[in-house]
Enzyme design. Structure first.
Site, PDB file in Angstrom:
ATOM      1  N   GLN A 242       0.827  -1.211   0.000  1.00 50.60           N
ATOM      2  CA  GLN A 242       0.000   0.000   0.000  1.00 50.60           C
ATOM      3  C   GLN A 242       0.859   1.257   0.000  1.00 50.60           C
ATOM      4  O   GLN A 242       0.511   2.255  -0.636  1.00 50.60           O
ATOM      5  CB  GLN A 242      -0.914   0.009   1.235  1.00 50.60           C
ATOM      6  CG  GLN A 242      -2.039  -1.005   1.158  1.00 50.60           C
ATOM      7  CD  GLN A 242      -2.872  -0.850  -0.092  1.00 50.60           C
ATOM      8  OE1 GLN A 242      -3.467   0.189  -0.330  1.00 50.60           O
ATOM      9  NE2 GLN A 242      -2.920  -1.897  -0.896  1.00 50.60           N
ATOM     10  N   HIS A 245       1.826   3.108  -3.314  1.00 43.34           N
ATOM     11  CA  HIS A 245       0.847   3.875  -4.086  1.00 43.34           C
ATOM     12  C   HIS A 245       1.213   5.342  -4.182  1.00 43.34           C
ATOM     13  O   HIS A 245       1.147   5.954  -5.244  1.00 43.34           O
ATOM     14  CB  HIS A 245      -0.541   3.767  -3.430  1.00 43.34           C
ATOM     15  CG  HIS A 245      -1.348   2.610  -3.896  1.00 43.34           C
ATOM     16  ND1 HIS A 245      -1.796   2.463  -5.183  1.00 43.34           N
ATOM     17  CD2 HIS A 245      -1.800   1.526  -3.227  1.00 43.34           C
ATOM     18  CE1 HIS A 245      -2.484   1.346  -5.295  1.00 43.34           C
ATOM     19  NE2 HIS A 245      -2.502   0.761  -4.120  1.00 43.34           N
ATOM     20  N   GLU A 310      -9.432   1.541   5.047  1.00 41.94           N
ATOM     21  CA  GLU A 310      -9.868   1.092   3.724  1.00 41.94           C
ATOM     22  C   GLU A 310      -9.656  -0.425   3.598  1.00 41.94           C
ATOM     23  O   GLU A 310     -10.568  -1.166   3.226  1.00 41.94           O
ATOM     24  CB  GLU A 310      -9.065   1.840   2.663  1.00 41.94           C
ATOM     25  CG  GLU A 310      -9.375   1.428   1.239  1.00 41.94           C
ATOM     26  CD  GLU A 310      -8.411   2.065   0.250  1.00 41.94           C
ATOM     27  OE1 GLU A 310      -8.728   2.058  -0.952  1.00 41.94           O
ATOM     28  OE2 GLU A 310      -7.326   2.544   0.663  1.00 41.94           O
ATOM     29  N   HIS A 311      -8.436  -0.872   3.862  1.00 40.67           N
ATOM     30  CA  HIS A 311      -8.091  -2.298   3.816  1.00 40.67           C
ATOM     31  C   HIS A 311      -7.677  -2.753   5.212  1.00 40.67           C
ATOM     32  O   HIS A 311      -6.836  -2.110   5.842  1.00 40.67           O
ATOM     33  CB  HIS A 311      -6.920  -2.555   2.869  1.00 40.67           C
ATOM     34  CG  HIS A 311      -7.106  -2.010   1.485  1.00 40.67           C
ATOM     35  ND1 HIS A 311      -6.491  -0.849   1.058  1.00 40.67           N
ATOM     36  CD2 HIS A 311      -7.835  -2.467   0.442  1.00 40.67           C
ATOM     37  CE1 HIS A 311      -6.834  -0.613  -0.205  1.00 40.67           C
ATOM     38  NE2 HIS A 311      -7.650  -1.573  -0.600  1.00 40.67           N
ATOM     39  N   ASP A 344      -7.538  -6.385  -4.817  1.00 38.27           N
ATOM     40  CA  ASP A 344      -7.357  -5.295  -5.776  1.00 38.27           C
ATOM     41  C   ASP A 344      -7.661  -5.740  -7.201  1.00 38.27           C
ATOM     42  O   ASP A 344      -8.197  -4.969  -8.001  1.00 38.27           O
ATOM     43  CB  ASP A 344      -5.918  -4.788  -5.730  1.00 38.27           C
ATOM     44  CG  ASP A 344      -5.724  -3.676  -4.723  1.00 38.27           C
ATOM     45  OD1 ASP A 344      -6.714  -3.201  -4.157  1.00 38.27           O
ATOM     46  OD2 ASP A 344      -4.561  -3.288  -4.499  1.00 38.27           O
ATOM     47  N   HIS A 403     -52.237  20.449   2.494  1.00 42.96           N
ATOM     48  CA  HIS A 403     -52.081  18.999   2.512  1.00 42.96           C
ATOM     49  C   HIS A 403     -53.379  18.347   3.013  1.00 42.96           C
ATOM     50  O   HIS A 403     -53.868  17.369   2.436  1.00 42.96           O
ATOM     51  CB  HIS A 403     -50.939  18.597   3.440  1.00 42.96           C
ATOM     52  CG  HIS A 403     -49.578  18.788   2.868  1.00 42.96           C
ATOM     53  ND1 HIS A 403     -49.115  20.018   2.458  1.00 42.96           N
ATOM     54  CD2 HIS A 403     -48.565  17.902   2.655  1.00 42.96           C
ATOM     55  CE1 HIS A 403     -47.874  19.889   2.009  1.00 42.96           C
ATOM     56  NE2 HIS A 403     -47.519  18.604   2.111  1.00 42.96           N
TER      57      HIS A 403
END
Length: 419
Positions: A242, A245, A310-311, A344, A403
């Site tokens: 990770q 990235h 996230e992961h 992924d 109404h």
């Protein structure tokens, strides 16, 4: 996988807002100018910003057959998983003939943004387009920046495999604007999904409301929970996976093993030395990496819930048991044989995941993101007579006498207002 988030930089906000205004006002003319300026691609006219569907088929034939086979196998896994997410709505017909229900219908046209330029992401094409196709979206328009006017053949091949119906050679905030507002040559979409840089993320933030978006994604994140059974090499490799990235990527290890915590830094150094992206990964690990030593796996679960990563990898003896104690995560990877890259690219669940702690309330991209729900209400005369007094009473308690009157004029037996 995730992209860099938009920032609170007022200069960025203003610059993106200016691009969006220009695209909305001048359409194709602005697109051609921005594409030439930012991507170095001088299209002769607006049709030159498109890539024909026949070129997608040609790209699929041109790439390595084994790579095409891998794309198709991944697409099949992704499609099969997402088909289980289909919603069918419901319709209830009551004894008196009243009808109550919910209709689920696909969006008509969506845009997917695929980063380009320095890297190619065919996996992003598959993960964004296939759920839309499974949902029944009629038109899937893919936008990708094209330095020099070319999109990497493997990305075009992935578009062919995934069912993309239109490819646009445009990127950045201007692509988001074109998809959101439409131009003479590009139809507006109902929703924009897909990762991008901070310009793309900020543009998506600003057009939300004109169209829907999937999310404003932040830097990629991983949190590994490991006990004494974990392999330090596995842990180090997964953290680097990770960290490579982006320098802003986040990689944490939370462990109950002091021995593992001591071994992992040395393994990180050893693996970094042979990684071509070592400078990026090292910068991320130094800025945003952490090793957290806790007493128990319950403590580790508490850290994970606070972080809402996230992961989340569970490299522990009983990963399913630990997973049951954790509420907040975009995706949970269970055990030593389920490294994050399998998710992924190939396992089937979507890799577009909530970041920045938003897994506390957000979900992975899925078929449900490409449909809309419509309520159906059809009451019988008997049902109207039965329920009218309640509705009139509630409406008048809110001061909404119109109404109440809309119900009253249909039901002369309903009680009059006490006013």
């Amino acid at each position: 996988m995730a992209a860099a988030a938009s920032t609170d930089d007022p200069g960025l906000r203003d610059a993106v807002a200016g691009i969006l205004r220009e695209v909305q006002a001048r359409g194709d003319e602005a697109l051609l100018e921005y594409t030439a300026r930012f991507d170095g691609f001088q299209a002769p006219d607006a049709p030159g910003l498109r890539i024909g569907v026949d070129q997608l088929e040609e790209a699929a034939r041109s790439i390595d057959p084994d790579l095409l086979g891998s794309l198709r196998a991944a697409a099949e896994n992704i499609r099969r998983f997402h088909e289980k997410q289909r919603e069918h709505g419901f319709l209830e017909i009551e004894a008196d003939g009243s009808i109550l229900g919910q209709r689920v219908a696909p969006l008509r046209r969506v845009g997917i943004y695929v980063p380009g330029g320095r890297a190619a992401y065919p996996s992003s094409v598959l993960m964004n387009a296939i759920p839309a196709a499974v949902a029944g979206v009629v038109e899937i328009a893919m936008a990708s920046p094209t330095p020099g006017g070319e999109i990497t053949p493997v990305v075009l091949a992935a578009a062919h495999v995934a069912g993309v119906t239109e490819v646009l050679r445009i990127g950045g905030a201007q692509a988001v604007g074109a998809l959101a507002f439409g131009t003479d040559s590009i139809g507006r979409v109902d929703k924009i999904v897909g990762p991008g840089n901070k310009w793309v993320a900020e543009a998506k933030r600003q057009v939300f409301g004109v169209v829907d978006i999937d999310m404003v994604a932040g830097p990629s994140e991983i949190l590994v929970i490991a006990d004494e059974t974990a392999d330090a090499v596995h842990v180090a490799a997964d953290l680097i996976g990770q960290a490579e990235h982006d320098p802003d990527a986040i990689a944490w290890l939370v462990t109950t093993s002091a021995a593992l915590a001591e071994r992992v830094p040395a393994e990180l150094e050893r693996l970094l030395e042979r990684n071509p992206r070592r400078d990026v990964a090292r910068a991320a690990l130094e800025a945003n990496g952490a090793i957290v030593l806790v007493d128990t796996l319950d403590d580790a679960a508490a850290v994970a819930d606070l972080r809402a990563p996230e992961h989340l990898e569970l490299l522990v003896a009983e990963p399913m048991v630990l997973a049951g104690r954790i509420r907040n995560a975009g995706a949970i990877f269970l055990g030593a044989h389920s490294p994050e890259p399998m998710g992924d690219y190939f396992a089937g669940p979507n890799h577009v995941l909530p970041t920045g702690g938003s897994a506390r309330f957000a979900s992975p991209l899925g078929v449900y993101d490409f449909v809309k729900r419509t309520s159906l209400i059809g009451l019988s005369a008997a049902r109207l007579r039965r329920d009218a007094p309640h509705v009139i009473r509630l409406a008048e308690s809110e001061g909404l006498f119109g109404h109440a009157e809309a119900v009253r004029v249909r039901n002369t037996e309903a009680p009059q207002s006490g006013g």
